[in-house]
Structures are given as C-alpha cells and as structure tokens.
Design a protein around this motif. Structure first.
Motif, short mmCIF file in Angstrom:
data_model
loop_
_atom_site.label_atom_id
_atom_site.label_comp_id
_atom_site.label_asym_id
_atom_site.label_seq_id
_atom_site.Cartn_x
_atom_site.Cartn_y
_atom_site.Cartn_z
N ALA A 196 28.18 19.29 2.60
CA ALA A 196 28.16 18.02 3.31
C ALA A 196 26.75 17.50 3.51
N TRP A 197 25.82 18.42 3.83
CA TRP A 197 24.43 18.02 4.04
C TRP A 197 23.81 17.50 2.75
N LEU A 198 24.02 18.21 1.65
CA LEU A 198 23.47 17.78 0.36
C LEU A 198 24.10 16.46 -0.09
N SER A 199 25.38 16.28 0.16
CA SER A 199 26.05 15.05 -0.23
C SER A 199 25.46 13.85 0.52
N ARG A 200 25.18 14.05 1.81
CA ARG A 200 24.61 12.96 2.61
C ARG A 200 23.21 12.59 2.15
N HIS A 201 22.45 13.57 1.68
CA HIS A 201 21.05 13.33 1.33
C HIS A 201 20.83 13.13 -0.17
N ALA A 202 21.91 13.14 -0.95
CA ALA A 202 21.76 13.00 -2.41
C ALA A 202 21.18 11.64 -2.78
N GLU A 203 21.47 10.61 -1.98
CA GLU A 203 21.03 9.26 -2.31
C GLU A 203 19.50 9.13 -2.33
N GLY A 204 18.85 9.79 -1.36
CA GLY A 204 17.40 9.59 -1.24
C GLY A 204 16.56 10.71 -1.80
N VAL A 205 17.17 11.62 -2.55
CA VAL A 205 16.44 12.79 -3.03
C VAL A 205 15.35 12.42 -4.02
N LEU A 206 15.54 11.31 -4.76
CA LEU A 206 14.57 10.93 -5.78
C LEU A 206 13.20 10.65 -5.17
N GLY A 207 13.18 10.15 -3.94
CA GLY A 207 11.89 9.83 -3.31
C GLY A 207 11.00 11.04 -3.16
N TRP A 208 11.53 12.12 -2.56
CA TRP A 208 10.66 13.29 -2.37
C TRP A 208 10.43 14.03 -3.68
N VAL A 209 11.36 13.90 -4.63
CA VAL A 209 11.13 14.48 -5.96
C VAL A 209 9.93 13.80 -6.62
N LEU A 210 9.88 12.47 -6.55
CA LEU A 210 8.75 11.72 -7.10
C LEU A 210 7.45 12.11 -6.42
N ALA A 211 7.49 12.25 -5.11
CA ALA A 211 6.27 12.57 -4.36
C ALA A 211 5.72 13.94 -4.75
N ILE A 212 6.58 14.96 -4.82
CA ILE A 212 6.11 16.31 -5.14
C ILE A 212 5.64 16.40 -6.59
N ALA A 213 6.41 15.80 -7.52
CA ALA A 213 6.01 15.82 -8.92
C ALA A 213 4.68 15.10 -9.10
N GLY A 214 4.53 13.96 -8.45
CA GLY A 214 3.27 13.22 -8.55
C GLY A 214 2.10 14.01 -8.01
N PHE A 215 2.30 14.67 -6.87
CA PHE A 215 1.23 15.47 -6.27
C PHE A 215 0.79 16.60 -7.20
N LEU A 216 1.77 17.31 -7.80
CA LEU A 216 1.43 18.43 -8.67
C LEU A 216 0.68 17.97 -9.92
N LEU A 217 1.07 16.80 -10.47
CA LEU A 217 0.37 16.28 -11.63
C LEU A 217 -1.06 15.88 -11.27
#
Length: 229
Positions: A196-217
């Motif tokens: 249930a928690w993952l389903s609720r937050h699936a919509e906005g997951v791309l934002g923090w994925v972009l942030a972490i990937a960008g930081f590592l690059l």
C-alpha cells in the motif's frame, strides 16, 4: 570501490520500481502464491534488462572510442547529471498526481497483472512490457551504464559487473519471496502495508530517482575532472 559503491546504490534504486518490486509484491500477497509464475516474471525482467544493458554498454563504448577525449565525456556527464537533478523538481509527487488524475500508475499495473496471471506466456509478456516501458525512465540504469563505460573496463570485466547490477535490482523481490515462502501467511499483513505504501508513492518516485542519479553522475564527473581538491 567507488565505482562499485555507486553501482550498488543505483541498482538498489532501480530495485524499487513498479516492475522490479511492486508487481512482485502484489504477487506475494495473493492467497495462493505461485512461485513458478513469480520466478518466470522476475526472470523475464532480469534477462530483458541484462540484454538491454549489454547493447547500451557496447554502443556507449563505441561512442567513447570515437570521441576519444575523456575530458569532453566527463563534462558531458557533468552537464547531464546537473540536468537530471534539476528535472527532479519538476516531478514533485503532488504535481504528478494532479497530471495523472484519478487513474493511478499502480491501478493500471494491477489491472495488467490480473489479466496476465492466467498463463505463463502472459506472465512473460507482462515482464517484457513492464521492463520495456520502465527502461525508458529508469535513469539509474542508464547512469550505471554511463559509469561502467566511463571506467574504461574491458568486455570481460564489465559483463559480470552488469550481470551483478541486474541481480541486485531483483534481489529485494527475491528476499521477499524467501520470507513469504518461509513464513507463509504470517507476513501477509506487513507485505500488504508495504504494498500500500509503495502504491501510494509510485506516482512521485521519478523525482527522487532523477535527483539521486543526477547527483551520482555529477560526483563522478567532478572526481574525473578534479574540480575539487
């Protein structure tokens, strides 16, 4: 070690996507656990990502040899990382939910899963669909290919690294399968809460994925260009 640490972080981020964790989690909370269908689905996803990774790494390696200028590639990596980090603010969860409306990302994938569970071929199709759609947005995976290419590893070296990356991507789902198999219905409620928690937050997951990937690059490019220290 810095390269491997970065790859592990990226792989664990990729492991939280709908295709690699949420769909397997929905399969685990069903009253009747079909281990064969579960492994068939996850194996399809794993094989797809590995093949795509091999193709992308070969292409990126060819491009790297054609360009030749490692500093130019590092500057390009720095710019790309900065752009990804900036884009992360566009995908704020509330804004994403407003754009999508009442039909959520999780509900669409749940409908696909319920349709596919009838046969093995449909499960393979679901795995290919999930991986095919998500690979376009799984920027950590693309960032990992970039890090592997930038390291200048030989094919003999980067093939097992890439295989290890893909296995780490599906490791959380396999761990949950082991827990579900060992403990049975006793873990049903915790798995439902997690689902249930993952389903609720699936919509906005791309934002923090972009942030972490960008930081590592950006971090990798800064180290290569010796911009600090």
């Amino acid at each position: 070690m810095t390269l491997f640490a970065g790859l592990v972080v990226l792989a664990l981020i990729d492991s939280t996507s709908v295709g690699t964790l949420l769909i397997p989690l929905w399969m685990l909370i069903e009253p009747r656990l079909r281990v064969g269908r579960f492994l068939l689905y996850l194996g399809t996803v794993t094989a797809f990502y590995f093949v795509v990774g091999v193709v992308l790494t070969l292409f990126a390696g060819t491009l790297r040899e054609a360009v030749g200028d490692l500093d130019a590639l590092s500057w390009a990596e720095l710019v790309l990382g900065g752009v990804l980090f900036a884009l992360s603010f566009v995908f704020e969860p509330k804004r994403v939910r407003r754009r999508r409306g009442d039909v959520t990302l999780a509900s669409r994938w749940q409908a696909r899963l319920s349709t596919a569970e009838g046969s093995r071929s449909a499960m393979v199709g679901l795995g290919l669909t999930a991986a095919g759609i998500e690979v376009m947005s799984m920027l950590p995976y693309l960032a990992a290919v970039g890090l592997i290419t930038a390291a200048g590893l030989s094919v003999v070296s980067w093939l097992p690294v890439l295989a290890g990356y893909v296995l780490v991507m599906v490791l959380p789902a396999l761990v949950l399968l082991g827990v579900r198999t060992a403990l049975g219905t006793r873990v049903e409620e915790p798995l439902q809460v997690l689902s249930a928690w993952l389903s609720r937050h699936a919509e906005g997951v791309l934002g923090w994925v972009l942030a972490i990937a960008g930081f590592l690059l950006v971090r990798d490019a800064v180290v290569k260009l010796e911009l600090i220290g």
